[in-house]
Motif scaffolding. Structure first.
Motif, PDB file in Angstrom:
ATOM      1  N   PHE A 125       0.800  -1.059   0.008  1.00 48.25           N
ATOM      2  CA  PHE A 125      -0.016  -0.214  -0.032  1.00 48.25           C
ATOM      3  C   PHE A 125       0.773   1.227   0.001  1.00 48.25           C
ATOM      4  CE2 PHE A 125      -2.536  -3.246   2.145  1.00 48.25           C
ATOM      5  CZ  PHE A 125      -3.987  -3.144   1.461  1.00 48.25           C
ATOM      6  N   THR A 126       0.595   2.266  -0.534  1.00 49.24           N
ATOM      7  CA  THR A 126       1.254   3.529  -0.618  1.00 49.24           C
ATOM      8  C   THR A 126       0.006   4.792  -0.127  1.00 49.24           C
ATOM      9  OG1 THR A 126       0.553   4.102  -3.086  1.00 49.24           O
ATOM     10  CG2 THR A 126       2.639   2.883  -2.455  1.00 49.24           C
ATOM     11  N   CYS A 127       0.730   5.493   0.411  1.00 51.44           N
ATOM     12  CA  CYS A 127      -0.026   6.770   0.827  1.00 51.44           C
ATOM     13  C   CYS A 127       0.674   7.862   1.025  1.00 51.44           C
ATOM     14  CB  CYS A 127      -0.867   6.416   2.191  1.00 51.44           C
ATOM     15  SG  CYS A 127       0.286   6.237   3.603  1.00 51.44           S
ATOM     16  N   ASN A 128       0.086   8.919   0.827  1.00 48.67           N
ATOM     17  CA  ASN A 128       0.626  10.467   1.325  1.00 48.67           C
ATOM     18  C   ASN A 128       1.060  10.849   2.746  1.00 48.67           C
ATOM     19  OD1 ASN A 128       1.057  10.676  -1.778  1.00 48.67           O
ATOM     20  ND2 ASN A 128      -1.106  11.814  -1.673  1.00 48.67           N
ATOM     21  N   PHE A 129      -0.051  10.443   3.457  1.00 50.52           N
ATOM     22  CA  PHE A 129       0.034  10.481   5.079  1.00 50.52           C
ATOM     23  C   PHE A 129      -0.285   9.229   5.725  1.00 50.52           C
ATOM     24  CE2 PHE A 129      -0.982  12.158   9.248  1.00 50.52           C
ATOM     25  CZ  PHE A 129      -0.061  13.295   9.240  1.00 50.52           C
ATOM     26  N   LEU A 130       0.385   8.667   6.814  1.00 48.23           N
ATOM     27  CA  LEU A 130       0.025   7.495   7.374  1.00 48.23           C
ATOM     28  C   LEU A 130      -0.493   8.056   8.810  1.00 48.23           C
ATOM     29  CD1 LEU A 130      -0.015   4.506   7.417  1.00 48.23           C
ATOM     30  CD2 LEU A 130       2.082   4.537   8.292  1.00 48.23           C
ATOM     31  N   ASN A 161       5.154  12.926   7.783  1.00 50.10           N
ATOM     32  CA  ASN A 161       3.872  12.484   7.332  1.00 50.10           C
ATOM     33  C   ASN A 161       3.294  11.320   8.187  1.00 50.10           C
ATOM     34  OD1 ASN A 161       4.320  14.617   5.650  1.00 50.10           O
ATOM     35  ND2 ASN A 161       3.424  13.649   3.941  1.00 50.10           N
ATOM     36  N   ARG A 189       3.874  19.107   0.705  1.00 54.17           N
ATOM     37  CA  ARG A 189       3.593  17.699   0.562  1.00 54.17           C
ATOM     38  C   ARG A 189       4.093  16.894   1.800  1.00 54.17           C
ATOM     39  NH1 ARG A 189       6.924  15.256  -2.691  1.00 54.17           N
ATOM     40  NH2 ARG A 189       5.427  13.734  -3.406  1.00 54.17           N
TER      41      ARG A 189
END
Length: 354
Positions: free
Chosen positions: A3-8, A252, A288
């Motif tokens: 899984f990829t994300c911009n904020f965890l 992030n 970002r």
């Protein structure tokens, strides 16, 4: 799967759910019955009409014992040392009355703040006048169990109130089970498990068909994830926690982590609000990345949890540290956290954006 994300945002709590903590008991292999940790309870465990020993004295134990006592032949709560236990009504009559007579939202806020302020007052009173609070709690236990019950042995801890969590029992159900002799408390240390139960160091033997080891939990950070930043492995044990939710030099990423001296969800609610404010702020400014960074050499690292409970002390060395100053310091205070998290600046000079 990847899984990829911009904020965890980690909402995994701080317990290791694969297994709880169970010390090695001498003779455990000799016991003819079943040994189970509450975290591994299964539906096939039949305790009706059985003799059950629950090892422990914490919140899990005081919850299990009266429930098991409804069907078991006898339940014994075996503890090495006592915990403070407080009875509380399962339903709040004042809250129910307010809900009947006031608009729902207004009643909700009144009840919430009444509970919050009472909790803060009781915690502060425990810190400032521990002897008075101890006496108040023990008098309540004596009243619930009767004048002849040995409260000094079985319900008087060696520590002050709120050095560890207090245990709440709804409608005094634990005390009721003890009064009705469906449950009993034994305060002693274990020498060995035997074929038929447990032998104590004082020579007594407890017969058992089932032994429940409510002996604690294991703490972990970020759900047990291995976290790395640009190839650098993050050692949370040597990392400062920012506002109790983010970590120094980890971009992030935030975690929901509640209070130890109040409702867990109070702090989690504020954390969720802050994370939303943070992400909206980043969107408005086309950032970002956000990352808390400490460049103040006067800040010293301190344990993040000020609790003497066994489950905390076993894991405290692995947990992130809090700092000696804001915003690295944990308040454990809902009113102060509202000011900081709901109304405090997002761009506080500590959070770096890019």
């Amino acid at each position: 799967m990847r899984f990829t994300c911009n904020f965890l945002f980690m909402c995994s709590g701080y317990y290791k759910y694969e297994a709880g903590y169970t010390p090695e008991f001498k003779g455990a292999a000799d016991f003819a019955g079943r040994i189970v940790h509450p975290q591994k309870w299964t539906e096939d465990i039949d305790y009706a009409g059985k003799r059950v020993v629950v090892i422990g004295s914490g919140a899990t134990t005081v919850t299990l014992v009266p429930e098991l006592a409804k069907q078991a032949e006898q339940v014994t709560m075996l503890q090495r040392s006592p915990t403070y236990v407080v009875s509380r009504p399962a339903q709040d009559p004042v809250a129910n009355k307010l809900r009947r007579n006031l608009p729902a939202k207004f009643a909700y806020h009144l009840i919430r703040w009444r509970n919050v302020m009472w909790g803060m007052f009781f915690f502060q009173l425990s810190r400032r006048r521990p002897a008075k609070v101890k006496d108040l709690i023990l008098k309540g236990v004596q009243m619930a169990l009767g004048p002849d019950y040995d409260v000094a042995t079985h319900f008087t801890p060696r520590y002050n109130p709120w050095d560890q969590r207090l245990c709440l029992v709804p409608d005094g159900d634990l005390f009721k089970a003890i009064r009705e002799q469906r449950a009993s408390v034994v305060t002693s240390e274990i020498e060995t498990f035997t074929h038929d139960g447990i032998r104590l160091k004082d020579g007594r033997e407890l017969a058992a068909d089932i032994i429940v080891t409510a002996t604690g939990l294991v703490l972990q950070v970020a759900g047990g994830l291995d976290v790395s930043v640009d190839g650098r492995s993050v050692d949370f044990a040597n990392t400062l926690t920012y506002k109790g939710m983010m970590y120094a030099d980890v971009p992030n990423m935030a975690s929901a982590f509640g209070y130890t001296n109040a409702s867990w969800t109070l702090k989690c609610d504020l954390t969720c609000e802050y994370v939303c404010r943070l992400i909206n702020y980043m969107d408005r400014h086309n950032f970002r990345q956000c990352m808390p960074h400490n460049d103040d050499p006067t800040i010293t690292a301190q344990p993040s949890l000020d609790f003497t409970s066994g489950y905390v002390q076993r894991s405290i060395a692995k947990m992130p540290k809090q700092g000696s100053k804001r915003p690295w310091r944990l308040h454990q205070n809902y009113a102060l956290d509202i000011v900081s998290l709901r109304f405090g600046r997002i761009d506080d000079g500590v959070m770096q954006y890019s």
